[in-house]
Every structure is written in structure tokens, then in C-alpha cells.
Write an enzyme that holds these catalytic residues in place. Structure first.
Site, PDB file in Angstrom:
ATOM      1  N   LYS A   8       0.855  -1.196   0.000  1.00  0.00           N
ATOM      2  CA  LYS A   8       0.000   0.000   0.000  1.00  0.00           C
ATOM      3  C   LYS A   8       0.882   1.233   0.000  1.00  0.00           C
ATOM      4  CE  LYS A   8       0.953   1.235   4.492  1.00  0.00           C
ATOM      5  NZ  LYS A   8       1.748   2.399   4.888  1.00  0.00           N
ATOM      6  N   SER A  95      10.856  -4.528   3.647  1.00  0.00           N
ATOM      7  CA  SER A  95      10.400  -4.160   5.002  1.00  0.00           C
ATOM      8  C   SER A  95      11.002  -2.821   5.406  1.00  0.00           C
ATOM      9  CB  SER A  95      10.845  -5.202   6.018  1.00  0.00           C
ATOM     10  OG  SER A  95      10.338  -6.453   5.676  1.00  0.00           O
ATOM     11  N   GLY A  96      10.417  -2.221   6.426  1.00  0.00           N
ATOM     12  CA  GLY A  96      10.915  -0.920   6.882  1.00  0.00           C
ATOM     13  C   GLY A  96      10.789   0.104   5.781  1.00  0.00           C
ATOM     14  N   ALA A  97       9.757  -0.057   4.980  1.00  0.00           N
ATOM     15  CA  ALA A  97       9.600   0.745   3.771  1.00  0.00           C
ATOM     16  C   ALA A  97       8.368   1.640   3.816  1.00  0.00           C
ATOM     17  CB  ALA A  97       9.511  -0.174   2.563  1.00  0.00           C
ATOM     18  N   LEU A  99       5.478   0.371   3.320  1.00  0.00           N
ATOM     19  CA  LEU A  99       4.614  -0.215   2.286  1.00  0.00           C
ATOM     20  C   LEU A  99       3.660  -1.263   2.851  1.00  0.00           C
ATOM     21  CD1 LEU A  99       7.304  -0.614  -0.540  1.00  0.00           C
ATOM     22  CD2 LEU A  99       5.541   1.154  -0.338  1.00  0.00           C
ATOM     23  N   GLY A 100       3.747  -1.485   4.154  1.00  0.00           N
ATOM     24  CA  GLY A 100       2.804  -2.396   4.813  1.00  0.00           C
ATOM     25  C   GLY A 100       2.957  -3.848   4.413  1.00  0.00           C
ATOM     26  N   GLY A 101       4.149  -4.234   3.977  1.00  0.00           N
ATOM     27  CA  GLY A 101       4.339  -5.597   3.469  1.00  0.00           C
ATOM     28  C   GLY A 101       4.013  -6.683   4.483  1.00  0.00           C
ATOM     29  N   GLY A 102       4.474  -6.515   5.697  1.00  0.00           N
ATOM     30  CA  GLY A 102       4.194  -7.507   6.746  1.00  0.00           C
ATOM     31  C   GLY A 102       2.703  -7.534   7.065  1.00  0.00           C
ATOM     32  N   SER A 103       2.110  -6.362   7.091  1.00  0.00           N
ATOM     33  CA  SER A 103       0.677  -6.256   7.387  1.00  0.00           C
ATOM     34  C   SER A 103      -0.143  -6.944   6.290  1.00  0.00           C
ATOM     35  CB  SER A 103       0.255  -4.782   7.450  1.00  0.00           C
ATOM     36  OG  SER A 103       1.076  -4.076   8.352  1.00  0.00           O
ATOM     37  N   ASP A 136      -1.889  -1.395  10.467  1.00  0.00           N
ATOM     38  CA  ASP A 136      -2.119  -1.300   9.024  1.00  0.00           C
ATOM     39  C   ASP A 136      -2.869  -2.492   8.438  1.00  0.00           C
ATOM     40  OD1 ASP A 136      -1.016   1.061   8.263  1.00  0.00           O
ATOM     41  OD2 ASP A 136       0.873   0.222   7.538  1.00  0.00           O
TER      42      ASP A 136
HETATM   43  C1  LIG Z   1       2.854   4.529   9.509  1.00  0.00           C
HETATM   44  C2  LIG Z   1       1.803   3.626   8.923  1.00  0.00           C
HETATM   45  O1  LIG Z   1       2.389   2.751   7.981  1.00  0.00           O
HETATM   46  C3  LIG Z   1       0.763   4.450   8.181  1.00  0.00           C
HETATM   47  O2  LIG Z   1      -0.019   3.690   7.344  1.00  0.00           O
HETATM   48  C4  LIG Z   1       1.127   2.795   9.992  1.00  0.00           C
HETATM   49  O3  LIG Z   1       0.483   3.623  10.930  1.00  0.00           O
HETATM   50  C5  LIG Z   1       2.049   1.819  10.685  1.00  0.00           C
HETATM   51  O4  LIG Z   1       1.286   0.699  10.992  1.00  0.00           O
HETATM   52  P1  LIG Z   1       1.950  -0.722  11.372  1.00  0.00           P
HETATM   53  O5  LIG Z   1       3.290  -0.851  10.713  1.00  0.00           O
HETATM   54  O6  LIG Z   1       0.912  -1.769  11.125  1.00  0.00           O
HETATM   55  O7  LIG Z   1       2.173  -0.502  12.889  1.00  0.00           O
HETATM   56  P2  LIG Z   1       2.269  -1.573  14.070  1.00  0.00           P
HETATM   57  O8  LIG Z   1       3.124  -2.714  13.636  1.00  0.00           O
HETATM   58  O9  LIG Z   1       0.897  -1.850  14.581  1.00  0.00           O
HETATM   59  O10 LIG Z   1       3.033  -0.677  15.157  1.00  0.00           O
HETATM   60  C6  LIG Z   1       4.416  -0.434  15.196  1.00  0.00           C
HETATM   61  C7  LIG Z   1       4.670   0.661  16.224  1.00  0.00           C
HETATM   62  O11 LIG Z   1       4.298   1.949  15.657  1.00  0.00           O
HETATM   63  C8  LIG Z   1       3.639   2.768  16.613  1.00  0.00           C
HETATM   64  N1  LIG Z   1       2.300   3.120  16.107  1.00  0.00           N
HETATM   65  C9  LIG Z   1       1.758   2.434  15.052  1.00  0.00           C
HETATM   66  C10 LIG Z   1       0.535   2.817  14.522  1.00  0.00           C
HETATM   67  C11 LIG Z   1      -0.146   3.912  15.104  1.00  0.00           C
HETATM   68  N2  LIG Z   1      -1.337   4.328  14.636  1.00  0.00           N
HETATM   69  N3  LIG Z   1       0.404   4.578  16.155  1.00  0.00           N
HETATM   70  C12 LIG Z   1       1.628   4.205  16.653  1.00  0.00           C
HETATM   71  O12 LIG Z   1       2.128   4.834  17.590  1.00  0.00           O
HETATM   72  C13 LIG Z   1       3.613   1.980  17.910  1.00  0.00           C
HETATM   73  O13 LIG Z   1       4.721   2.403  18.667  1.00  0.00           O
HETATM   74  C14 LIG Z   1       3.810   0.539  17.472  1.00  0.00           C
HETATM   75  O14 LIG Z   1       4.481  -0.214  18.450  1.00  0.00           O
HETATM   76  N1  LIG Z   2       5.693 -11.376   6.878  1.00  0.00           N
HETATM   77  C1  LIG Z   2       6.458 -10.347   7.205  1.00  0.00           C
HETATM   78  N2  LIG Z   2       6.993  -9.552   6.240  1.00  0.00           N
HETATM   79  C2  LIG Z   2       7.756  -8.493   6.565  1.00  0.00           C
HETATM   80  N3  LIG Z   2       8.059  -8.141   7.820  1.00  0.00           N
HETATM   81  C3  LIG Z   2       7.560  -8.880   8.820  1.00  0.00           C
HETATM   82  C4  LIG Z   2       6.746 -10.011   8.552  1.00  0.00           C
HETATM   83  N4  LIG Z   2       6.394 -10.529   9.726  1.00  0.00           N
HETATM   84  C5  LIG Z   2       6.962  -9.792  10.677  1.00  0.00           C
HETATM   85  N5  LIG Z   2       7.676  -8.782  10.163  1.00  0.00           N
HETATM   86  C6  LIG Z   2       8.391  -7.753  10.929  1.00  0.00           C
HETATM   87  O1  LIG Z   2       7.734  -6.489  10.720  1.00  0.00           O
HETATM   88  C7  LIG Z   2       8.685  -5.461  10.488  1.00  0.00           C
HETATM   89  C8  LIG Z   2       8.041  -4.374   9.587  1.00  0.00           C
HETATM   90  O2  LIG Z   2       7.625  -4.952   8.409  1.00  0.00           O
HETATM   91  P1  LIG Z   2       6.708  -4.309   7.262  1.00  0.00           P
HETATM   92  O3  LIG Z   2       7.007  -5.040   6.001  1.00  0.00           O
HETATM   93  O4  LIG Z   2       5.289  -4.249   7.693  1.00  0.00           O
HETATM   94  O5  LIG Z   2       7.363  -2.915   7.117  1.00  0.00           O
HETATM   95  P2  LIG Z   2       6.951  -1.444   7.196  1.00  0.00           P
HETATM   96  O6  LIG Z   2       7.528  -0.876   5.987  1.00  0.00           O
HETATM   97  O7  LIG Z   2       7.405  -0.917   8.519  1.00  0.00           O
HETATM   98  O8  LIG Z   2       5.393  -1.370   7.036  1.00  0.00           O
HETATM   99  P3  LIG Z   2       4.367  -0.284   7.549  1.00  0.00           P
HETATM  100  O9  LIG Z   2       3.911   0.434   6.352  1.00  0.00           O
HETATM  101  O10 LIG Z   2       3.293  -1.184   8.122  1.00  0.00           O
HETATM  102  O11 LIG Z   2       5.025   0.591   8.533  1.00  0.00           O
HETATM  103  C9  LIG Z   2       9.892  -6.177   9.893  1.00  0.00           C
HETATM  104  O12 LIG Z   2      11.086  -5.553  10.226  1.00  0.00           O
HETATM  105  C10 LIG Z   2       9.840  -7.580  10.490  1.00  0.00           C
HETATM  106  O13 LIG Z   2      10.635  -7.675  11.649  1.00  0.00           O
END
Ligand SMILES: C[C@](O)(CO)[C@H](O)COP(=O)(O)OP(=O)(O)OC[C@H]1O[C@@H](n2ccc(N)nc2=O)[C@H](O)[C@@H]1O
Ligand SMILES: Nc1ncnc2c1ncn2[C@@H]1O[C@H](COP(=O)(O)OP(=O)(O)OP(=O)(O)O)[C@@H](O)[C@H]1O
EC number: 2.7.1.148
Length: 275
Positions: A8, A95-97, A99-103, A136
Site C-alpha cells: 500500500k 520491510s521498513g519501507a 509499504l505495509g508488506g508484513g501487514s 495497518d
Molecule cells: C505509519 C503507517 O504505515 C501508516 O499507514 C502505519 O500507521 C504503521 O502501521 P503498522 O506498521 O501496522 O504498525 P504496528 O506494527 O501496529 O506498530 C508499530 C509501532 O508503531 C507505533 N504506532 C503504530 C501505529 C499507530 N497508529 N500509532 C503508533 O504509535 C507503535 O509504537 C507501534 O508499536
Molecule cells: N511477513 C512479514 N513480512 C515483513 N516483515 C515482517 C513479517 N512478519 C513480521 N515482520 C516484521 O515487521 C517489520 C516491519 O515490516 P513491514 O514489512 O510491515 O514494514 P513497514 O515498511 O514498517 O510497514 P508499515 O507500512 O506497516 O510501517 C519487519 O522488520 C519484520 O521484523
């Protein structure tokens, strides 16, 4: 059964307030982008244990038990006592992008298990399970453009189609932790809601719409800001960081030829068409 969890992008992202539970309320428009992982599940007929995860493609940090596809399986297994499964996950979405890949993997796993094992869960129920796995995740259940509030899991429809526009997505070789990015934000309410702004023509978004994370992430990682500037130099109609970074996208006219700019051999680059 084989599914293709997609990424996303966030069109605008306002972090509006910090909540008592430590999370943040926000408003954003989620838009699907078809950079895809591949996720396959088969019933395990021999061996021990309830689930085996086989991973390939891009590396994922953390233990297997922490992988969101495993967490998704466990959450449904607890309730429905599912058969043991083999999981094959091929990662393309970095990841860490932002892009919500893990979600996406987690949400697609819930949908896959629901279908494969005839659990009869409705989209609303799947969204509730998804929201327990990550802020996400719920978006990826319906996986269509939507206005999101709350922690990113309360949805209302938005009349928006970017079908045919071209997208240039670049993730430089930088990992931004979502948790750390939120910790640096000073939440504030915008004067005009994104719901209103998104109805303006895309040519006006540049002046009206922002991602609040850019203010803290860009000074820390100037290379990310440079990618955004390059997108505008190359003719993007709108460019922004996605989520908490580090990826940046540019949206271009339908017939635009996307440039060959070199962002370094460790950067992830995707060029495609929005749907
Ligand atoms: C930045 C976005 O990508 C925007 O779409 C999302 O809000 C991130 O969502 P996400 O990666 O699914 O986040 P989560 O894995 O649930 O949370 C990671 C960490 O981000 C912080 N977090 C996340 C979402 C949110 N609405 N408020 C927060 O403060 C929290 O410290 C949480 O421990
Ligand atoms: N299936 C998976 N794919 C990627 N990362 C995963 C997965 N399962 C757990 N993780 C953990 O989630 C962390 C964040 O992954 P994700 O791909 O959601 O990245 P993001 O770019 O931070 O996404 P977001 O847009 O949700 O912030 C990774 O560093 C990893 O440790």
C-alpha cells in the site's frame, strides 16, 4: 492455496494525537499498489508441529514465531483448531519501507485460512482479527482505496480512482523503524481534513497534502528527501514518502515514460500502473 499479498501507499498522512495506550490516531488514504509477495499454504500431512514457515526472497528480520503470517495462523488456530500447515512465503515487498508488506501478509493469511478451511468469517470479523495483528493490517482485508482514521483501522469510503496513472516507487537502502518514527512526531490536527483535500484534482495535492513523518525523517535521512526531489524533477504530479518511510513514490501521467535514474544498486525500485 496461493495468494499474492500486495503493498500500500499512504496518500497524505496526518498524525493527529497521541493516545493513552501509546499508539497514535491518524488520518490517511490507503491506496493499493501491486508490488506483491507470494504466500502459499498446504496442509501438512507428515512431520511434527502445527506450522512450518519456509521463507525465500528478501530477508525478514526476527524469529519465525514473530512472523506476521505465523501470528495470523495462531490467532485463528486458537479459535478454530486448524489443521497443521506448511507455509511458503516469498518476499518481494521490502520491510521498513512504509509499504505495509508484513501487514499485507498477515491480512492475506487470515483471508486465505478463512477460505481454505471454510471458517465463514465476514470481512468485518476478518478486519477485527487483522487489527489485532498490526495497525495497518485491516486495510488489506478489503484492499481498496479508503479513508482511514483511528490507528488506521476505522474506514470510510472515498471516491477516488488513480487507475492508469503510473507509479514510480523507490526504497533507498535505508530502514526506518515505524516505532521510532512515531516517537519523534508532534501530533497536531490539520486545518482541513484529507477527506476534503483528496477530492481536489491531483495537480493540486502537492500544495495541500503532506506526510507528517517527512518533517522528522528527512533531516535524519537526507537521501530519502533527495529521492522525493528527484521525482518532482522528473515530472511527478505528486510525490511523497509512504507511511513512516523509507520508500518514496511519485505519481505520473498515464503515458509518462519513467526515467532510469540510478538510486544505487541496493535500492528497491518498482515501476507500474495504478489500478
Ligand atoms: C505509519 C503507517 O504505515 C501508516 O499507514 C502505519 O500507521 C504503521 O502501521 P503498522 O506498521 O501496522 O504498525 P504496528 O506494527 O501496529 O506498530 C508499530 C509501532 O508503531 C507505533 N504506532 C503504530 C501505529 C499507530 N497508529 N500509532 C503508533 O504509535 C507503535 O509504537 C507501534 O508499536
Ligand atoms: N511477513 C512479514 N513480512 C515483513 N516483515 C515482517 C513479517 N512478519 C513480521 N515482520 C516484521 O515487521 C517489520 C516491519 O515490516 P513491514 O514489512 O510491515 O514494514 P513497514 O515498511 O514498517 O510497514 P508499515 O507500512 O506497516 O510501517 C519487519 O522488520 C519484520 O521484523
Amino acid at each position: 492455496m496461493l495468494v499474492f499479498p500486495n503493498a500500500k501507499i499512504n496518500l497524505g498522512l496526518n498524525i493527529t494525537e497521541k493516545r493513552p495506550d501509546g499508539y497514535h490516531n491518524l488520518e490517511t488514504i490507503f491506496y493499493p499498489v501491486f508490488v506483491e509477495d507470494a504466500l502459499e499454504v498446504n496442509v501438512m500431512n507428515s512431520g511434527s508441529g502445527k506450522h512450518h514457515l519456509h521463507q525465500s526472497g528478501l530477508e525478514i528480520a526476527g524469529e519465525t514465531e514473530q512472523n506476521l503470517v505465523v501470528k495470523a495462523y495462531k490467532i485463528l488456530d486458537e479459535k478454530y483448531n486448524l489443521p497443521p500447515i506448511d507455509i511458503h512465503l516469498f518476499k518481494h515487498i521490502p520491510s521498513g519501507a512504509g509499504l505495509g508488506g508484513g501487514s499485507a501478509d498477515a491480512a492475506f493469511m487470515l483471508k486465505l485460512l478463512n477460505e481454505k478451511f471454510h471458517l465463514g468469517l465476514k470481512p468485518q470479523e476478518l478486519e477485527e482479527y487483522a487489527a489485532r495483528l498490526g495497525a495497518d493490517c485491516a486495510f488489506f482485508i478489503k484492499n481498496e482505496p479508503v479513508y482511514a482514521e483511528g490507528i488506521g483501522n476505522i474506514f470510510s469510503p472515498v471516491s477516488l480512482s488513480l487507475r492508469g496513472f503510473r507509479i514510480w516507487l523507490v526504497k533507498p537502502d535505508i530502514f526506518v523503524s515505524t516505532k521510532d518514527a512515531f516517537a519523534q512526531i508532534k501530533p497536531h490536527r490539520p486545518d482541513v481534513s484529507l477527506k476534503t483535500i483528496i477530492q481536489h484534482p491531483i495537480e493540486e495535492w502537492k500544495e495541500l497534502m503532506a506526510n507528517d513523518f517527512e518533517e522528522s525523517v528527512f533531516p535524519q535521512f537526507p537521501a530519502i528527501k533527495e529521492v522525493k526531489e528527484e521525482m518532482y524533477r522528473q515530472g511527478a504530479i505528486y510525490a511523497s514518502m509512504s507511511g513512516s518511510g523509507s520508500s518514496v513514490y511519485g505519481i505520473f501521467k498515464a503515458n509518462a515514460l519513467l526515467p532510469q535514474t540510478d538510486f544505487g544498486n541496493k535500492a528497491f525500485v518498482y515501476k507500474g500502473e495504478l489500478q
